[in-house]
Structures are given as structure tokens and as C-alpha cells.
Design an enzyme around this catalytic site. Structure first.
Site, short mmCIF file in Angstrom:
data_model
loop_
_atom_site.label_atom_id
_atom_site.label_comp_id
_atom_site.label_asym_id
_atom_site.label_seq_id
_atom_site.Cartn_x
_atom_site.Cartn_y
_atom_site.Cartn_z
N HIS A 1 -4.69 -1.63 -3.97
CA HIS A 1 -6.05 -2.05 -3.56
C HIS A 1 -7.05 -1.80 -4.69
O HIS A 1 -8.16 -1.31 -4.47
CB HIS A 1 -6.46 -1.30 -2.29
N SER B 1 0.84 -1.20 0.00
CA SER B 1 0.00 0.00 0.00
C SER B 1 0.88 1.25 0.00
O SER B 1 1.55 1.52 -0.99
CB SER B 1 -0.97 -0.06 1.18
#
Length: 246
Positions: free
Chosen positions: A170, A134
Site C-alpha cells: 500500500h 498486504s
């Protein structure tokens, strides 16, 4: 032992819930170790939790995951001050740097205050595998889409730029990320962008994308590029990694 050339593994994964522990290192973290080429001793992992504010409970869970995996893990903490005297020597003394997710905007600001942005580039050039999830993925690129500034996703465009692309993380689990990445590429805010579903990682040798890998089935990576005034997306099928045995 270091990787034979500058290597980055940028991911939207790497962790899973354990049976006896809160967190286990999944296949993507193990693949980062494989990319380092270490053998004959326990891998040395540097954990960087700046994006979480060096949250102690996260560090404890990651340390336990490393113990289960058979890795030697050292946390590099910058709050309230660096926990080591020589940041550069500490980074260069490890096989893999694993950067946790959280606020990529805060990560970049704090790294720059302490000169860690420059240290990471030197480590990359020296063959230390740079990896993360991330925020720990976006940081290596020119930028991406982030919730660092609030619930509404916004662009960040001043990341380290070791990789000359944008990055979308994501991609399949946060509905706002795909359309924002498309808009940012279409209007030129971001260059061609490399994106990952949850559980997928991208392997770079130098600045070249050489492979997409996954720890979960039925997932993908994507290239989003600009054609005229619009963005076009190309799906990349990743290679499924073996599940680590514990």
C-alpha cells in the site's frame, strides 16, 4: 500441475468491487493462476484468511468471487481449530495459495502454532504458487511495515523469509508506509525492500524478482536499498495485465 520452479506473487491488490457480488478477483489473482500453469481443468485455489481471524463474511465473499471466476476454492481455516485433518496434504493439493490481508503479526503466530510456516515452505519448493495481498504479501518476506499492533505503523521482522527482502505494501495509499520503510532500510532493521502501490504485484522465481505486474494503470513498484546511512528508492514500471472478462 505446478509451477516449474518456486513461485511467489506478492501484491497490494487482487480484488475489486463487483456489480452483482461484493468482491471479484481482479487481474492479479488471475495472474497467480496463470503462473501455476494449470490448464484443462478448473484451477484449485486455497484461500487462507488467518489474518482476518477467518472472518466468515470475508470467506463467503471470496468464495463467491471464485465461483464467478471459474475457480474451485477451498478455505483453510485455523479458527477455532483447523478445518482439515491434514494441513500439508491440503496445501499441496492446490495450484495457488491466496492469503488475505489483515494482521500479519497474528497470521505468523497462528501459522507457527499449527506448523503452517513449514508447510508453506514445502509447498513453495513443490511448485504451488504462493500469493496474497498486504499481510498475504509481507508474510513471504523477512518483514515489513504493519499496523498489526495499532494505528501507528511498526516493523515486523520475523516473517517467513522465503524471500530475503523487506516488503512494503500500500505504498501509495498509506502515507506512513514509505517513510517507515526508508527508515527501516536506512538503519538496517530491514534489508533491501521491495514495495508495491495498490494494484501492483511482484513475481519471484525462486528468490529472484523477475517482473512487476499491475491491474491498475499509472502504478509502480519500488526497490529501496541502503547506501551509506540513507535509503535510496528506485522506481520499477510494471507490465499492465489484461482486465479479466466476466
Amino acid at each position: 500441475m505446478t509451477a516449474p520452479e518456486p513461485t511467489i506473487l506478492a501484491t497490494s491488490g487482487g480484488h475489486r468491487v463487483g456489480g452483482r457480488t461484493r468482491v471479484l478477483f481482479d487481474a492479479l489473482v488471475h495472474h497467480a493462476v496463470d503462473l501455476s500453469g494449470v490448464h484443462g481443468r478448473r484451477p484449485r485455489i486455497l484461500y487462507v484468511g488467518t489474518a482476518t481471524g477467518d472472518a466468515e463474511h470475508v470467506t463467503a465473499r471470496v468464495s463467491e468471487a471464485a465461483r464467478v471466476a471459474g475457480f474451485d476454492l477451498t478455505p483453510l481455516q485455523l479458527f477455532p481449530m483447523p478445518n482439515v485433518d491434514d494441513i500439508e496434504a491440503t496445501v499441496l493439493g492446490h495450484d495457488v495459495v491466496w492469503v488475505m490481508g489483515g494482521s500479519v503479526a497474528n497470521l505468523l503466530a497462528v501459522w507457527r502454532v499449527h506448523g503452517l510456516d513449514t508447510v508453506m515452505r514445502r509447498a513453495w519448493q513443490a511448485g504451488v504458487v504462493l500469493a496474497g495481498v498486504s499481510a498475504g504479501s509481507i508474510c513471504w518476506f523477512r518483514g515489513g511495515a504493519t499496523d498489526s499492533f495499532g494505528p501507528e505503523l511498526r516493523p515486523v521482522t520475523d516473517a517467513l523469509g522465503l524471500l530475503p527482502y523487506g516488503n512494503g505494501v500500500h505504498y501509495d495509499s498509506d502515507a506512513g508506509r514509505r517513510p517507515l520503510i526508508h527508515r527501516l532500510v536506512a538503519d538496517g532493521t530491514l534489508p533491501t525492500s521491495h514495495c508495491t502501490d495498490d494494484g501492483v504485484g511482484l513475481v519471484y522465481r525462486g528468490t529472484e524478482l523477475v517482473e512487476a505486474v499491475a491491474e491498475l494503470p499509472c502504478k509502480a513498484a519500488y526497490l529501496v536499498s541502503r547506501q551509506g546511512e540513507r535509503a535510496v528508492e528506485e522506481r520499477i514500471e510494471p507490465r499492465l495485465l489484461p482486465t479479466p472478462a466476466f
